[in-house]
Each structure stands twice: as C-alpha cells, then as structure tokens.
Write a protein that holds these residues in place. Structure first.
Motif, PDB file in Angstrom:
ATOM      1  N   ASN A  51      36.017  85.607  84.565  1.00  0.00           N
ATOM      2  CA  ASN A  51      37.236  86.161  83.974  1.00  0.00           C
ATOM      3  C   ASN A  51      36.959  87.193  82.879  1.00  0.00           C
ATOM      4  O   ASN A  51      37.570  87.200  81.839  1.00  0.00           O
ATOM      5  N   VAL A  52      36.016  88.054  83.130  1.00  0.00           N
ATOM      6  CA  VAL A  52      35.813  89.185  82.227  1.00  0.00           C
ATOM      7  C   VAL A  52      36.172  90.455  82.990  1.00  0.00           C
ATOM      8  O   VAL A  52      36.511  90.395  84.167  1.00  0.00           O
ATOM      9  N   CYS A  53      36.089  91.586  82.308  1.00  0.00           N
ATOM     10  CA  CYS A  53      36.559  92.796  82.980  1.00  0.00           C
ATOM     11  C   CYS A  53      35.560  93.242  84.042  1.00  0.00           C
ATOM     12  O   CYS A  53      34.402  92.823  84.048  1.00  0.00           O
ATOM     13  N   ASN A  54      36.036  94.087  84.921  1.00  0.00           N
ATOM     14  CA  ASN A  54      35.240  94.443  86.083  1.00  0.00           C
ATOM     15  C   ASN A  54      34.487  95.751  85.907  1.00  0.00           C
ATOM     16  O   ASN A  54      34.057  96.355  86.872  1.00  0.00           O
ATOM     17  N   PHE A  55      34.378  96.210  84.683  1.00  0.00           N
ATOM     18  CA  PHE A  55      33.696  97.478  84.456  1.00  0.00           C
ATOM     19  C   PHE A  55      32.424  97.235  83.659  1.00  0.00           C
ATOM     20  O   PHE A  55      32.391  96.409  82.769  1.00  0.00           O
ATOM     21  N   LEU A  90      41.008 101.671  87.590  1.00  0.00           N
ATOM     22  CA  LEU A  90      41.853 100.700  88.282  1.00  0.00           C
ATOM     23  C   LEU A  90      42.064 101.106  89.726  1.00  0.00           C
ATOM     24  O   LEU A  90      42.221 100.261  90.609  1.00  0.00           O
ATOM     25  N   LEU A  93      39.209  99.770  91.669  1.00  0.00           N
ATOM     26  CA  LEU A  93      39.357  98.325  91.877  1.00  0.00           C
ATOM     27  C   LEU A  93      40.288  98.067  93.045  1.00  0.00           C
ATOM     28  O   LEU A  93      40.054  97.183  93.881  1.00  0.00           O
ATOM     29  N   LYS A 191      42.722  88.914  88.109  1.00  0.00           N
ATOM     30  CA  LYS A 191      44.069  89.456  88.301  1.00  0.00           C
ATOM     31  C   LYS A 191      44.004  90.964  88.173  1.00  0.00           C
ATOM     32  O   LYS A 191      43.598  91.511  87.159  1.00  0.00           O
TER      33      LYS A 191
ATOM     34  N   SER B 321      46.361  89.894  78.766  1.00  0.00           N
ATOM     35  CA  SER B 321      45.325  88.885  79.043  1.00  0.00           C
ATOM     36  C   SER B 321      44.332  89.419  80.060  1.00  0.00           C
ATOM     37  O   SER B 321      43.237  88.906  80.202  1.00  0.00           O
ATOM     38  N   ASP B 322      44.743  90.446  80.774  1.00  0.00           N
ATOM     39  CA  ASP B 322      43.840  91.017  81.769  1.00  0.00           C
ATOM     40  C   ASP B 322      42.722  91.781  81.081  1.00  0.00           C
ATOM     41  O   ASP B 322      42.954  92.720  80.323  1.00  0.00           O
ATOM     42  N   GLN B 323      41.518  91.352  81.346  1.00  0.00           N
ATOM     43  CA  GLN B 323      40.367  91.949  80.665  1.00  0.00           C
ATOM     44  C   GLN B 323      40.187  93.420  81.027  1.00  0.00           C
ATOM     45  O   GLN B 323      39.729  94.209  80.212  1.00  0.00           O
ATOM     46  N   ASN B 324      40.554  93.752  82.250  1.00  0.00           N
ATOM     47  CA  ASN B 324      40.367  95.145  82.661  1.00  0.00           C
ATOM     48  C   ASN B 324      41.233  96.081  81.838  1.00  0.00           C
ATOM     49  O   ASN B 324      40.794  97.137  81.399  1.00  0.00           O
ATOM     50  N   LEU B 325      42.479  95.676  81.650  1.00  0.00           N
ATOM     51  CA  LEU B 325      43.379  96.522  80.878  1.00  0.00           C
ATOM     52  C   LEU B 325      42.916  96.589  79.435  1.00  0.00           C
ATOM     53  O   LEU B 325      42.997  97.623  78.784  1.00  0.00           O
ATOM     54  N   TYR B 327      39.937  96.451  78.363  1.00  0.00           N
ATOM     55  CA  TYR B 327      38.813  97.386  78.318  1.00  0.00           C
ATOM     56  C   TYR B 327      39.299  98.826  78.330  1.00  0.00           C
ATOM     57  O   TYR B 327      38.902  99.657  77.512  1.00  0.00           O
TER      58      TYR B 327
END
Lengths: 199, 1054
Positions: A51-55, A90, A93, A191, B321-325, B327
């Motif tokens: 659950n960490v970011c995908n970058f 995004l 992704l 998500k 809560s979204d880690q991508n956003l 970032y």
C-alpha cells in the motif's frame, strides 16, 4: 515516451521485456541487463509494501531524474514501465491496468503460466497498445478486436495443415502443472483513480 | 503436393515448439544452461532446413531465448528470411523477433529495406501493421530515409488502423531522419483533425513529443490544440495537450491567459483524477519554467486563480489516502514552491507529516519540499524534526539522504537561515554519531567552512573538536563507520589551526598522538601529524612562561616518543611530514637542554592567520609594471601555416626557411585584431579574472596582501558549554534570545512612540515577528562582491543599449513604403451595391519586440449612394492584432474617419501589431456601413493577407559582406524550382526584386545572387540560376520556406 516495459515475477524472473529501447537508450548490453538492471529494479520494486505509491525514482539506474519507474503488482507478477516525464504517471498506471485486463480477456483468466508459455502472444497484444515506446491504443475493445482479427488470420492460414499440430500440442498441454489460474484483477489492493472516459 | 504438406506438418508436430521449449527448460532446473545449449543446436539444425514453417518455429524459440538473455545475434539473417515469408503467421514471428533482437548496429537491417517497403504497400492491413510495429523498434537513419515517403503515404491510408500506426511511427522517422519533418508536417497537422479518435490521439502524441524537444516551432499550432482541448473527450489526448501547452506557455505568455478558462473548467468538471492533476500541474508549473522567471509573476496576475487555490487543490491530493496522489501532489507542490514559496510554506504541517510516511518515495519528495520552506524562524524546528527522523530511519540510503538534506538546508545560500552557529556545530557533531554514513567528508567540509568563516564560533568549535578527537575511538570503532572518520580530518585541523582557543592543549596533543591514529587513512594521519606540530608550538609557548622547564622538555619527549610510529607509515605524505617534524623536535630538545628559549621561534613556523578571501580579490592585486598580460609569450603559429605543415610533418623533409618570414607577415593590425577578439572572449568567460583598470589605479601605490578585502566581524560568544552539547538546548536558548531582542525592540519602539507621540501602536505588540526581526547571533564572513561598482557597470551597459536601440530606430525610420501589388492578397469584395478595392500600402516600424505594421486601405465607393458610419473591424489572431484605442474591447471595430460620396475614394490607415513574421497571416475582417437612403447596416467581408514578403525590406548588400554572411554557417539552406517560366533572365530578376523586395548583389552570366532583410533582421540570400532554380539561405527556415513559396506563387501566376 515509454522507454522499457518489463514483467517479472515475485522471484525476479523475467517474463517479458521490450528491450529495444534499452539497447538504444541506456546502451545496455544483454549482460548488463541481467547483471545490473533487472536485479536492481527487482530489488527496488519488491521491497516496497503493497500500500505505497506506485512510482519510483530510479535515479542513475534508469538514466537520470527525467525517468521514472511506474509499476503494479498483480499476484505473482510485477508489471514495470520505465517512462520519461512526457507521460502522465496516472495515465501509465491506467495503461498497465488496461494491459492486464486485455490479457485477462485474451487468455480467459490469465495467470503467470499463460505469460510463460505464450510470450509471443503477449508481445502481439502489447504491440497493439504500445508501439516503439509510444501509446498506440488505450481502448480495450479496439485492442481485442485487432488481436482477434490477426489470430483468425493465422488460423485460416494454418488451415488443414495446422490441425494435427494443434491436436498434438493440446495433448502435450494436458499435463500442465496445476497452478493458481488467476492473477487476481478483481481484488487489487492498490486503489487507482478510475478514468472512466478513457474510451 | 497437398500430401507433401500434410506429411511435412506431421513431421513438424514432433518438432519442439515454443511451449515444449519452455516446458523443457522448466523441467531442467538444475542443468538449464546445458539443456538450452542442446536446444540451440537443434534450432541451428532447424534453421538450415528449407521449410519456412520449421524456420519460423526456430525463430520463435530464439525470441524466447533472447528474452532469457541468450545471444541470438547470429541468427539475424534467418530472422530476415522469416520476415520475408508471404504468410502472415510467419511474417509476424519474424517481425517480432526482429523488433526484439535487432538494433542499430545489426548489419542485416539494410537488407530489409525492400521487404519492408513491400509489406508497407501490402493489401492486407495486418501485414502493413506488423511491418510498422517492427519498424518502430529497429528503424535506422538509412531505413528512415528510404521509407519516409512510403510511410507518409500510409498516413492517409483508408483504414484508421494503418493511419494511426503510420502517424505514430513518423516520430521515430523524424528522430532518425530529421529532413523528413518539413515535408511531413502539413500532413501530420491534418491528422490532428482526423475523424478517427485513435489517429487523432496518435498525432497529438507525436506532436507533443516533438514539441518537448523544440516547443518554439509548434507555437503556430496553439489555436488548433486549443480547439481540440475544448472539444476532445479523450482523457489521454487531453493530458497530452495540456502537457504540450505547458511547454508552449513559457514562450507565449498570452496563451496562459487564454488557457485559464478551459483549464479551470476542466479542473471543476473532470472526474478523472489524473486529469485534474495535469491541469493543476500545468497552470502553475509549466508556466514557470526557468527561461522567463518574471513571466510567471505576470502570469500569476493574469491567472484568475490565486496560487493559494492551486495549492489548496494539491493539499486535497496530498491528504488523500491514495499514496499515488499523495506522491504526485508533493511533486507538483515542489514545482510551485520554486515560484510561489509563500503559498506553499503555509502547508508546512502537511509536509512534515509526510516525512512520517512509510513510503520512501513520498518521504524523499517531502524532503525536497522542506528545502525550500525553511526560514530563519523555523530552521531549528525543522532540523530538530529531521534529526528525530535520522534516529528512527532504518536503511542507510534514506538516512544518508536525510543527512545531506539537513546540511543542504542549513548551508543554503551562505548559511542565510542560521542564526546560531553553536547550534549548527552541535548538529554537525551529532550527525557524526550516525552509523554507516557515507557522507563523512560532507560533514567535515561543513565543519571546516564554518570554523574558518565564522570567527566568533572558533572557540566553541575548537572545544567541540577537541572532544571529538578525545573520543575518536568511538568514531573509528568498527570498520562499518569508516566513512565518518573523515570528520577527524576536520577536527584535527581545526584544533591545530586555532589551538590558541584550546582549554587543555596538552590533552589534545596526546589524543592526536595515540598509536590508534595509525589505523586511520593516510590523508587523515598526515593532517594529524602536521597539526600535532602546531599544537606542540602552542604548548611550548604556554609552558616556557613557567619557571619549571621540565614540563616543556617532557612535551618534546612525548613528541619524540610517538612520532617514529608515523615515520614508519606506508603513506608517503605521513612519512615525509613525520620525519621532518621529528628531526625538528629533536633539535628543539637539544636547545631546550641548553636552556635556550625556543617557543617564539617554533610558533613562528605557524604564524599568520587564515582569512577568507573574496572571490574578486585577485583583481585587487595590481599587475606588476612592465607585464602585459595580453602580449604573447611565444608568437602563435598562424593558422594557415599549421594547416600547411601538418601533412608535411609526417615526412622528415621540412622547410624551415619557409616558416620564418611568414611569421613576420602577421602585421600589427592583425595582432591588434586578435588581441581584441581575445579580450572579448575573456570578458565573456565567467571563469576568467578580469582586469579592471579602476581598481588598479587605487592600489597601485601600495601593493600588498593587506588590501585584500576581508570583512571584520567581532562578536563575543558568552556561552560556554562543557562537553558535547545537545542541539536541542539551543532551540530554547534561541527562543530566549529572541524574546530578549523583542523586548529590547519594544523598548525602543516605545521610546520612539513617546517621541513621536502617536497614539496607535497596540497592534505592534502582539504581531508575530517577521523574518527581518531575527538577527543572527553570529555572522558568517560572507565574502561580498563590491556592489556599488557592479551596479554602476550595469547602468553603463543599459545606457549603451538604449543608445543602440535609438540608433536602430532612427535607421528604421525611413519607412519602407512599397506597393503591394499582390492583388489577390486582399480579395476585392463584391457586394450588390458597393465595390471596393484595397490596394495596400504597408509600412513597417520596429518597436521593441512586437512590430507595428501600418496598413493603408483605400475605400472606393462604386455605387450611387452616399456611405456613412463605416466601421472597420478585423478578427485578431494570436500573432497579429489590430491596434485599437485604449479602453475599447478586443472585438470592437474602428470607425473610419470619413464618409464616402458616390464615386469618391479615400484612404485610411490602420495599425497592426505583429508578433512573429515568419509565417504569412490571413486576417478576416468586416466592414459595416450605412447606405444613407436605406439607413440599414450593410456588411462587407474581406480578408487581409500579410505575406512574408511584405516583411522584407529591400536592403543593398555588398558582395564581400554577402560572401561572409554565406560562410558564417548560421544560415539554413533550402531550394526551389520554378516550373514553366519563360522569360528573359533579367525580367525574372526584376520581378523578384519588385515583388519580393530583394536587391541584386551580383550577377555573373547565368546566375545572380540576391539579398534582402526582414524587419526583424533575418538575412535572406538567394542564388537564382538561369535554369530557374533558386537556392536560398536564411537564418529562419520557416520564413525562408514561406518566402520561397510566395516567389513560386508569383511565377505560377504569370
């Protein structure tokens, strides 16, 4: 531009790679790829939580700060795209998601085994989405239509001569080892914002 | 025959196919390499067979092996064979293999050209598609050149599937063969409006990639993209377009203004987060790219959205809560920070919160942001937080990143934000306790820098360093910490150099001569030895004052006992220094035994204080008389000579006689010229120390080091903290200090108020202190540049520039009136009642960056009624605008200042501003008027055509200047052929001169060179041949292309 696409499994075994851009962009030789690029990328990606970011900013590994690794993890497979700043993070992704969903449609419940045994087909599907590092098509239906049409053509070419070969390969495939037949698209824990109007 | 095929395929089915290969590899986990090598042998056999199906199967397997890392380049030719199969199945296998295995240096690629061409024109769309896909991966410059035309034809293929692939691959072709861009561009532009969304998206994709490399050339497409942006619903396309605008807005500020509305609409309406992100990103970031920093400011004025709103939006992303956003929000925030630090700074809490995130990518982004958010007020607090993170951080990479960030933050812009250097030193000392950091040298250099430049801190720093040296074993404890021992280098040096501040020099000396020191790296030992000598001198000095001389002798003995260890060192530097100092000390000991006072002399060895030197100090040193820095030490050989002689030098036969007299030929004038050129070059070179005549004069009479400007600062440091201090206590102390200061200020203010007796002052009391209020406790010797001199220079330059500009304007003032004969340019408009002709007189004026064009319009009333209330209006383009009186809107028309009786003509002038002259412009306009009797409004549409030619001014040019211009290499080349022109050559020249404002430079028999200049100073050179071909050169290729097109048109009309 998408500089490279890599798929490897949870143990860092490569399942697919488009390496032409790797050759030209990072002047990576085959050896360097396997001794350096793949293990480093795998190390970076695999140690990250779910659950960490995908970058990931790979830094010097992937040729400077303009480049980024964007990845997604599905069950046993990591899909890693190396892109430069002209691509929307995004967006990529979402492209990965479209790619996996397309694989799912084409292989009917795709699993790692499909990618292992039918790398050529995966390449053909990918060729309808990304061409020479640029995004060609993002509409899943369009992609599937084109892939199906080409497969149909292949079948008609094989004609009667192809029938025995197919029969034999069906027999050979009968005793494939039992493996989980799904790479779980349904319950991805990451998500990602939905881009509904991508069609 | 059919039987044979069936038989062949029955044979084949027992061949290994790809699946069998994969299965085999999986079954041979232990001896994979061996298994694969047998497979490769099989494949080699298969490739030798004639059956294409067998070959294709083999190539398919090779592709898989290539992915696993095996070299398959030996099969390149077989891949080409499979590619050329007529069956789609095999062709696809071949092209896939080629796209995976071929790269630019694969030599068989050149064999594929014809095959690919054949496939591209295949009636089967999938053959073409497969060829395009493959080509996109291995296209070489040769392939690109040979196939560019074929691909360009495919761009208008009937099938969208082919069109989109052809459009996309054009980018690769442009990269490899840039010449194809010009001819292909119009078609590419067309594809932006293709009915198929896929093709459209491909075209947008290509243009965005192109514009990333050179945005300037794509400005003209802005209106088209603008239209696309408001009409397209495809998010992919929208994101690309917004990114493109991001690259364009810095070049065309007005675009930003136009973009606000659609962008804000998108921001408010879009449901796709990715799009929202790109919008926010573009409005602020791309507008702010470096080349035009002032632009961002003016743009912000334009933008109706205050940056706060933008940052607010980002905050939503970051809090998601979204880690991508999260970032991406941080990423965008850091871009806004560069231009609007204030608006981001208020979100400090959020960013500090992100530092606690479990995701390293996010923490790194947050760290980046912190760098720009510190101020004098919050530095201590932020660094304290960071230090906490340093303690908590697991994994050395992140901790090292933290460490460098702390030092970066503190030392940025000359320690601007540090108010208390004792605090900073203790932070540095605390950082040395980090385990396994690689950045010991960074900490060391900071310690040295601060100790040298902040005089007031030296006492404190020395005490700290002495403790460090005492506890050196903690630092060198295990091998893992070798990186940090660099710090000892700084510690030893500081203790030695500023030894007068030491409390207990003897103790430090002993610490420096411990046997354990010998395990340190060589360069650190060297510093130890040298500084031990310095300390020795200090100790001697203090001990000799005493009556008891034994103490001094004991010190010498200590040195003599310990130094031999270093004399044996393997490191040359250490060895040399140690043996030198050892002998010195032995000699001193001898003198001591004779009761001779030596302390003075020993300390003289290390006398002199180290002062920081201003970067410009060198120029204060006067040039000694008789030294001419500009004269040659050795005459340089002339260029022609070296060229002549180089080939000769290969052979032994040289002609020494020849070279001598030639050297003398270089006359004084030439030398002076070169000298001038060199001076110019030096003046432009920032690394060259410039000679400044003014400063020389001032200091010539009294040369010496004393005049090197050094800022003197003397501040007493009242604090003495024993032992290793904790940096935290400084935060408290700092608070107290500030409060005191504030109190003093208040007092002062009160006094002032009393004096002034102005009643309002209560507001001041509770107001938070501003940045300026915090005065630093210590000051850095910030070596300043002499501001007054610098600024005066600037002024001079400005004045010069202004003068030049004025001169230019004067030159331009003899306006160039010319008849605009191009009758078709302004469409003569026919209307039932009115006919008007508008031959134009355009005169051009240069006014700073925009250019004014005066257009004279002749109105002729050809009907029988009286015309009045004429209103002239033109639809502005981005580039050309009608100048309207102040206060009127951008769409208001201009009243024509006269009325027209029947049969009468009159002339009115209108001023247009033109931004870029490299493209022809067509402006649509309307003329409204009232026919007197009917009293109804009538309308007449017309077009104004600004050709590129009309921006050219006939300028005479001499042939030698012309030749120089051509040689300069700044000009781009282009050529055109005029078909079907039958007229005498001099008529042709006259026509070009007349219609296109050229002047003939030189005419030799069958060709003539011509020259013209645009109002913006572009040179346009033509070489016209009697065969009616024109070779042209210009420094602006677009302009040249358009001028040539216009010339072509002129001649096609006759």
């Amino acid at each position: 531009m998408i500089k490279a696409i890599l798929i490897f499994n949870n143990h860092g075994k490569p399942r697919l790679r488009t390496n032409n851009t790797l050759f030209t962009l990072f002047s990576l030789s085959n050896n360097l790829f396997f001794s350096h690029f793949l293990p480093e990328t795998f190390h970076l990606v695999s140690k990250r939580d779910e659950n960490v970011c995908n970058f990931l900013e790979g830094g010097m590994l992937i040729g400077g700060s303009d480049y980024k690794l964007i990845y997604r993890h599905y069950a046993t497979l990591y899909f890693v795209f190396c892109v430069d700043s002209s691509e929307s993070e995004l967006g990529i992704l979402d492209l990965i998601q479209v790619f996996v969903e397309t694989l799912d449609k084409c292989f009917e419940n795709v699993c790692e085994l499909d990618l292992i045994f039918h790398v050529d087909k995966v390449h053909n599907i990918l060729a309808e989405m990304v061409m020479g590092g640029m995004v060609l098509e993002t509409n899943m239906n369009e992609i599937i239509t084109q892939v199906d049409a080409q497969n149909k053509m292949e079948k008609s070419e094989a004609g009667i001569a192809g029938a025995p070969a197919r029969a034999v390969s069906a027999v050979k495939n009968m005793n494939l080892p039992e493996m989980p037949r799904n790479i779980n698209i349904g319950d991805i824990s990451i998500k990602v914002p939905n881009l509904p109007s991508f069609k | 025959m059919a039987l044979k095929i069936v038989k062949g395929s029955i044979d084949r089915m027992f061949d290994k196919n790809l699946q069998d290969l994969v299965r085999g590899i999986r079954n041979h986990k232990e001896d994979e390499a061996k298994y694969i090598s047998t497979c490769i042998d099989e494949i080699k056999q298969e490739l030798k067979q004639d059956n294409i199906a067998v070959k294709a199967n083999a190539v398919c397997k090779l592709t898989y092996l290539q992915m696993l890392g095996y070299d398959v380049s030996w099969a390149a030719f077989n891949i080409v064979e499979v590619m050329s199969s007529s069956k789609f199945t095999y062709k696809r296998i071949g092209y896939l293999a080629a796209s995976q295995c071929f790269h630019e240096s694969t030599d068989v690629i050149m064999l594929t050209t014809n095959q690919i061409r054949k496939d591209l024109s295949s009636p089967n769309q999938y053959d073409t598609g497969v060829a395009l896909t493959g080509l996109s991966c291995f296209v070489t410059p040769d392939l690109a050149r040979d196939l560019a035309n074929d691909i360009m034809t495919l761009m208008s293929h009937t099938k969208p599937y082919i069109r989109k692939k052809a459009v996309l691959i054009m980018y690769k072709v442009f990269l490899k063969y840039p010449e194809s861009l010009r001819p292909a561009f119009p078609r590419l532009k067309e594809k932006l409006e293709d009915p198929d969304p896929g093709v459209q998206s491909a075209a947008v994709n290509v243009i965005c990639e192109l514009a990333r490399r050179n945005p300037k050339n794509y400005l003209s497409l802005a209106p088209l993209f603008f239209k696309l942006m408001t009409s397209s619903t495809n998010n992919w396309v929208l994101i690309k377009i917004i990114k493109l605008f991001g690259a364009l807005t810095p070049l065309e500020p007005r675009l930003g203004k136009k973009l606000i509305e659609p962008l804000t609409n998108l921001i408010h309406s879009t449901s796709a987060m990715s799009l929202l992100y790109e919008c926010v990103n573009t409005v602020y970031i791309d507008v702010n790219t470096p080349p035009l920093p002032s632009l961002s400011l003016s743009l912000c004025l334009y933008l109706s959205l205050p940056p706060q709103l933008c940052v607010q939006k980002l905050r939503i992303l970051i809090e998601d809560s979204d880690q991508n956003l999260k970032y991406l929000g941080l990423l965008a925030m850091s871009k806004i920070l560069k231009t609007h630090p204030k608006s981001v700074q208020s979100h400090k809490d959020l960013i500090l919160q992100c530092l606690d995130d479990k995701d390293e990518s996010i923490r790194l982004r947050a760290l980046d942001l912190l760098y720009g958010m510190v101020s004098k007020k919050n530095l201590m607090e932020i660094v304290k937080k960071l230090m906490l993170h340093v303690d908590k951080a697991e994994g050395t990479t992140y901790r090292d990143e933290l460490l460098t960030k702390i030092i970066d933050i503190c030392s940025q812009s000359n320690y601007q934000y540090i108010t208390n250097f004792e605090w900073y030193i203790s932070i540095l000392v605390e950082l040395t306790r980090l385990e396994g950091t690689r950045h010991g040298h960074l900490i060391a250099s900071q310690m040295l820098d601060v100790a040298i430049r902040v005089k007031a801190i030296r006492g404190f720093a020395v005490a700290q360093m002495a403790t460090l040296l005492d506890n050196a074993h903690l630092l060198t404890g295990n091998m893992q910490r070798m990186g940090i021992c660099e710090v000892l280098y700084a510690a030893a040096w500081i203790c030695g150099e500023f030894s007068e501040h030491l409390e207990n020099p003897m103790q430090t000396l002993e610490a420096m001569l411990r046997p354990k020191v010998a395990t340190l790296p060589g360069h650190i030992q060297a510093v130890y030895v040298q500084n031990a000598a310095k300390l020795f001198a200090t100790v001697l000095k203090s001990q000799e004052g005493n009556t008891d001389s034994t103490a001094a002798q004991e010190t010498s003995q200590l040195m003599i006992d310990r130094l031999p260890l270093f004399v044996q060192s393997a490191n040359l530097e250490v060895q040399e220094r140690a043996s030198c100092i050892l002998q010195l000390v032995k000699y001193i000991q001898k003198l001591q035994q004779k009761d001779v006072e030596v302390a003075e002399e020993v300390s003289a060895l290390f006398a002199g204080e180290l002062n920081p030197v201003a970067p410009k100090a060198q120029k204060k040193v006067p040039v000694p008389e008789g030294l001419d820095l500009d004269s040659w030490i050795n005459e340089p050989p002339s260029e022609s000579e070296s060229e002549d002689e180089q080939p000769k030098a290969i052979f032994a036969k040289e002609e020494p006689k020849h070279s001598r007299p030639r050297r003398e030929e270089v006359d004084e004038k030439e030398l002076a010229k070169r000298r001038e050129a060199r001076k110019q070059e030096q003046a432009n070179n920032p690394f060259y120390i410039k000679a400044s005549p003014s400063s020389q004069k001032v200091y010539q009479e009294a040369p010496g080091v004393e005049h090197i400007p050094v800022v003197q600062i003397d501040l007493s440091v009242p604090l003495k903290v024993p032992g290793l201090p904790m940096s935290d206590q400084y935060v408290k102390l700092e608070e107290e200090r500030r409060q005191k200061e504030r109190a003093e200020k208040k007092k002062k203010e009160k006094k002032k108020r009393k004096e002034k007796r102005s009643g309002r002052g209560k507001k001041h009391d509770s107001g938070p202190e501003s940045e300026e209020d915090i005065t630093p406790a210590h000051q850095v010797d910030i070596v300043t540049e002499e501001m007054p001199e610098k600024s005066s220079k600037h002024k001079k330059k400005k004045q010069k520039k202004e003068k030049e500009e004025k001169e230019k304007k004067k030159k331009k003032k003899h306006h160039h009136h010319h008849h605009h004969s191009d009758g078709g340019g302004e469409e003569a408009v026919q209307n039932g009642t009115v006919e008007e002709e508008e031959p134009l007189l355009t005169s051009l004026k240069n006014k700073s960056s925009t250019y004014q064009v005066v257009v004279s319009v002749i109105f002729e009333n050809k009907c029988d009624s009286f015309l009045k209330s004429m209103e002239f209006n033109v639809l502005d383009s981005l580039n050309s605008k009608l100048q309207r009186p102040e206060g009127s809107g951008p769409h208001d028309g201009l009243t024509v200042p006269f009325q027209l009786p029947p049969g009468v003509s009159n002339e009115a002038r209108f001023v247009f501003t033109v931004q870029s002259i490299i493209m022809p412009q067509k402006l649509k306009g309307t003329l409204t008027f009232i026919v007197k009797d009917s009293s109804t409004h009538e309308k007449l549409d017309f077009k104004l055509h600004f050709t590129c030619t009309s921006y050219l001014i006939t300028t005479p040019c001499y042939s030698d200047a012309f030749a120089k211009l051509l040689e300069s290499g700044d000009l781009k080349c282009s050529s055109v052929r005029l078909e079907g022109v039958n007229m005498p050559f001099h008529h042709l020249l006259a026509r070009i001169c007349f219609h296109h404002h050229f002047s003939v430079v030189e005419r030799i028999d069958s060709c003539a060179s011509m020259y013209s200049r645009s109002i913006q100073g572009h040179h346009v050179c033509l070489l016209v041949k009697v065969t009616v071909s024109i070779d042209a050169k210009c420094d602006e290729p677009t302009l040249l292309g358009n001028v040539l097109d216009e010339i072509k048109q002129t001649f096609s009309q006759c």
